[in-house]
Design a protein around this motif. Structure first.
Motif, PDB file in Angstrom:
ATOM      1  N   UNK A 259       0.853  -1.184   0.000  1.00  0.00           N
ATOM      2  CA  UNK A 259       0.000   0.000   0.000  1.00  0.00           C
ATOM      3  C   UNK A 259       0.890   1.237   0.000  1.00  0.00           C
ATOM      4  N   UNK A 260       0.265   2.401   0.168  1.00  0.00           N
ATOM      5  CA  UNK A 260       1.030   3.635   0.351  1.00  0.00           C
ATOM      6  C   UNK A 260       0.629   4.206   1.703  1.00  0.00           C
ATOM      7  N   UNK A 261       1.607   4.371   2.581  1.00  0.00           N
ATOM      8  CA  UNK A 261       1.319   4.913   3.902  1.00  0.00           C
ATOM      9  C   UNK A 261       2.301   6.007   4.227  1.00  0.00           C
ATOM     10  N   UNK A 262       2.345   6.367   5.501  1.00  0.00           N
ATOM     11  CA  UNK A 262       3.324   7.377   5.859  1.00  0.00           C
ATOM     12  C   UNK A 262       3.054   7.973   7.206  1.00  0.00           C
ATOM     13  N   UNK A 263       3.872   8.952   7.533  1.00  0.00           N
ATOM     14  CA  UNK A 263       3.734   9.647   8.797  1.00  0.00           C
ATOM     15  C   UNK A 263       4.213  11.077   8.619  1.00  0.00           C
ATOM     16  N   UNK A 264       3.615  11.993   9.368  1.00  0.00           N
ATOM     17  CA  UNK A 264       3.944  13.410   9.255  1.00  0.00           C
ATOM     18  C   UNK A 264       4.440  13.913  10.605  1.00  0.00           C
ATOM     19  N   UNK A 265       5.676  14.395  10.622  1.00  0.00           N
ATOM     20  CA  UNK A 265       6.206  15.044  11.823  1.00  0.00           C
ATOM     21  C   UNK A 265       6.229  16.540  11.526  1.00  0.00           C
ATOM     22  N   UNK A 266       5.430  17.303  12.259  1.00  0.00           N
ATOM     23  CA  UNK A 266       5.327  18.739  12.034  1.00  0.00           C
ATOM     24  C   UNK A 266       5.598  19.451  13.342  1.00  0.00           C
ATOM     25  N   UNK A 267       6.522  20.395  13.303  1.00  0.00           N
ATOM     26  CA  UNK A 267       6.906  21.135  14.495  1.00  0.00           C
ATOM     27  C   UNK A 267       7.310  20.178  15.628  1.00  0.00           C
TER      28      UNK A 267
ATOM     29  N   UNK B 123      -1.534   7.779   1.523  1.00  0.00           N
ATOM     30  CA  UNK B 123      -1.990   6.936   0.411  1.00  0.00           C
ATOM     31  C   UNK B 123      -3.386   7.264  -0.069  1.00  0.00           C
ATOM     32  N   UNK B 124      -4.148   8.001   0.762  1.00  0.00           N
ATOM     33  CA  UNK B 124      -5.518   8.315   0.361  1.00  0.00           C
ATOM     34  C   UNK B 124      -5.709   9.760  -0.090  1.00  0.00           C
ATOM     35  N   UNK B 125      -4.594  10.452  -0.344  1.00  0.00           N
ATOM     36  CA  UNK B 125      -4.712  11.739  -1.038  1.00  0.00           C
ATOM     37  C   UNK B 125      -5.237  11.437  -2.444  1.00  0.00           C
TER      38      UNK B 125
END
Lengths: 323, 323
Positions: B142-150, B165-167
């Motif tokens: 699949x396509x996944x991920x994680x966002x680290x912001x600030x 992946x769901x954009x």
């Protein structure tokens, strides 16, 4: 003990001031004209003088305040508390703001750009319900916004975070944007963007429409005209609203698919269309989001109106305390 | 004084363990098979037994550790430290994880989903260079991920943050996604998505291509086959890589336009295509970003490979200290 906050909303026409409680209630507010003459050199002294005058008037001293927050146009350096390139203030070069106000008033000062500050305001006491995850989108002359994620305003590595207007929603045949890209949200959802979409759709629309006729006659048509006509049943105008809502639904859905905020709050002049616009955006938002987001992220219209700037600026000041 | 971290990467085939320094250096690592029999009821006891055995072997006690971190598939409740619906572990119902491990080992425990944990790992000691703003995109089944912001991992209001992946990258004629939407990034950039794009383009491609011939003959073609052929000069395969890179460039640009991270790190099996894929994605990324983002946000290939899971899990454990 510190009890109040000062919020300043610096704009090209007026500077708005507010004295607020720590809970975000506006207790006093006033405004002065923005004097942009002589490279805007009067602006900061005018702010200082107005603050001193009002504090004296209300019998308040520096010890009554947690801090002063300000939202400004232009590129803001939050650390140095300076502003660069605010063209509607005539501040082309870097302008000292925070150092002067702190020195003159003796109250801690914080500054951020106006769209981020408005996002803080809506998040705090507006449609955002003080949730830690709220996105604010402002549809005005341009399209801007601010992103509060996990309680923090997201600035990114170069301070360009929250530039929602430059999301690409039409990657292959989009209108040129002032930023140099094509197909940015701003080119189709700002006040002028809505009219651009109307002009494009007018080329192929067949049927009666006062709005289409006005466009074809070269008359001035505004985004407000388009929304008013659509609500009154003009089917050409309705097709314009549908297309603009498609773009806004796509952009808000893609933000929600990756950030899953509690709400995405739509503000700015174009949002005066209210529920008519909100429900249209939501239709496409629900088409483009995945199940968990559909049931947890809401599309809302901004609630604060004209006071968003001073309330958001006060919110910024309230965070000084926690540092 | 607490000096080390334990990272656990829980997968459907193996469970990987690591003992790391507070700086993210792997000092010891080992793995056990995942026994998913009997509704996965052996998994947590097996983890406890393996940890106890190894700590004894290395002469370490609970006082040597700041915490234990774990990345898990399924829906993770970070507060309750439980996992629900991890189908590749046979955990259909809610499974107690943290409470048991904390009780048995006496070491504080933290858990998050595997894609978020991998993002923490790449951000900490991988391609993210420990920057506070990093996005991780994993291209695999699949396509996944994680966002680290600030500095914070973004979970959102319902824990669906980071579902890159769901954009939606193909809003009007996209492939159906398992989530119920059409045109999600996952449908065109996962290992199977790349093959879907190849099948679609094969319908209209005219010219010699071993990959097109294999598809038309009904042979099994993988995303790796497509990338290898493209690098070797197969122009049909190249057109597939171009289209996949267009979608990845659009999605990464839209994330960067709103979050302005220091870097977007591409990992997972498909990223084995390395610089060949990275430079193609970057070409479209630069087309779709606005000036400040173009010069400040970088597209990178992941660096940690197989150890990303245990390193990220240890990173999660390191944050226990700061609470």
């Amino acid at each position: 003990m510190s009890q109040k906050l000062i919020g300043i909303d610096l704009g090209g026409t007026t500077i708005k001031f507010g004295i607020l409680t720590l809970e975000g209630e506006v207790q006093e507010k006033w405004a002065i004209e923005t004097n942009i003459l002589e490279d805007g050199k009067h602006i900061v002294p005018d702010i200082v003088a107005s603050l001193k005058h009002r504090l004296e008037l209300y019998g308040l001293s520096k010890d009554d305040f947690v801090g002063i927050g300000m939202g400004s146009p232009g590129a803001v350096d939050r650390e140095k508390k300076t502003v660069t390139g605010a063209f509607n203030l005539n501040w082309k070069d870097t302008q000292e703001v925070g150092s002067i106000i702190e020195q003159e008033l003796g109250i801690p000062f914080a500054i951020d750009n106006d769209a981020n500050v408005a996002a803080l305001g809506e998040r705090w006491v507006g449609a955002g319900d003080n949730n830690p995850d709220v996105i604010f989108v402002t549809l005005g002359t341009g399209v801007g916004g601010g992103i509060v994620a996990d309680g923090n305003l997201i600035h990114g590595v170069a301070g360009a975070g929250g530039e929602i207007g430059h999301m690409i929603v039409e990657p292959e045949n989009g209108f040129a944007c002032t930023c140099g890209s094509y197909g940015c949200l701003e080119t189709v959802a700002s006040a002028t963007g809505v009219v651009k979409v109307a002009r494009l759709l007018a080329e192929t629309y067949e049927g009666d429409s006062a709005i289409k006729a006005a466009i074809d006659n070269g008359e001035a048509v505004t985004s407000k005209d388009v929304f008013v006509a659509a609500e009154a049943g003009d089917s050409f105008a309705d097709s314009v609203v549908e297309k603009v809502s498609f773009y806004l639904g796509l952009a808000t859905a893609n933000m929600a698919n990756i950030l899953n905020p509690d709400s995405i709050v739509i503000g700015g002049g174009v949002s005066a269309a209210g529920e008519f616009l909100r429900s249209r955006i939501e239709k496409f938002f629900l088409k483009f989001t995945f199940p968990q987001v559909k049931i947890s992220t809401k599309i809302k219209i901004a609630e604060l109106g004209n006071d968003a700037g001073i309330i958001g600026a006060a919110s910024l000041a309230s965070q000084i305390e926690s540092k």
